[in-house]
Write an enzyme that holds these catalytic residues in place. Sequence first.
Site: not given
Length: 357
Positions: A133, A205, A235, A273-274
């Site tokens: 993102y 990120n 993420s 967070s991914g």
Amino acid sequence: MPPPRARDLGLPFPGIPGPLNAITDVAGVTVGYTTLTDPTRDMRTGVTAIIPRGYSTVPMPVWAGQYSLNGNGELTGSHWINDAGYFIGPVCITNTHGVGAVHSGATRWMIDTYSDFFRNDHAWAMPVVGETYDGVLNDINAMFVEPQHAIAALQSAAGGPVAEGSVGGGNGMICYEFKGGTGTSSRQIAIGEATYTIGAMVQANFGIRPWLNILGYPVGRMMPEGTLLSQETGSIIVVLGTNAPLSGLSLRQIAKRAAIGIGRTGTPGGNSSGDIFLAFSTANAGPMPQHGAALQYHETLNNEWLDPLYLGAVEAVEEAVINALVAGEDTPTVKPRGRICPGIDRNALAALFQTPV
């Protein structure tokens, strides 16, 4: 002139990197970017493309494994990777709202590149597209990324040194509340009679400032100025490539080690967070399964010998994240407007490692 990398500042990372200290140290791997920046439109985003076997008009499986530490994100094609242990075509990384456009562009590129395969077979394209993102530094809702940007990134893919920081999909990314983005690193690993290479590429990120740890120093607490976030909102996508011959199952075990690599930098893997990881091997090149013989033969390393490769993956991911941070420059925010996401103070960081512990 590119900014210095973490090792240039005297940071004593362990392990032996390849000549470029990049994922392109794995023979055949190419990387390309489309970087979209226009401050008048609040545009700071892009597309990163990785082609595991480089350009070829004949598709071949790339053996792969996938692992998610935290699933608040997207990596298309991962269901098939988990079932089949391979994918074909490229890996692309962009922003969260750009996944559809990049998937469309990568599909078009695959249809055009592997034209005989798609014309003569009942072929399907399932490109691998990940995202993080970038809505703090980019107007993500404007959906600037278009299919043509993915095609351009793929067409530009090349071997050699890899640009880091605010390039490609990493253009609008923040890491530990410093400017983040794209980073890469590699390690050379001796196993038995052979030396293999494993390389990492990250779109970093993730993280909040107090968590940041660099080689044992609580850097985030030592550099508290300019924080932007009250909680984790980002993420990380990690792509690990190697020329070591590994099965899909072993590659999933390699992908898991990315969690330890990012953990060394301080993150606990925040809820928002991914943290999504992919590992692939360029070994065991061969035809598409529908064109292969009934009985298949692949070389694979004995799992009992894989610990050095696991360590190399951890070290390369850790260094790739720090390289992304070190490449960062001060960048204005879009949301909230009027603030600055700072690049990490390279001089102050270097000074930490000039003083004996």
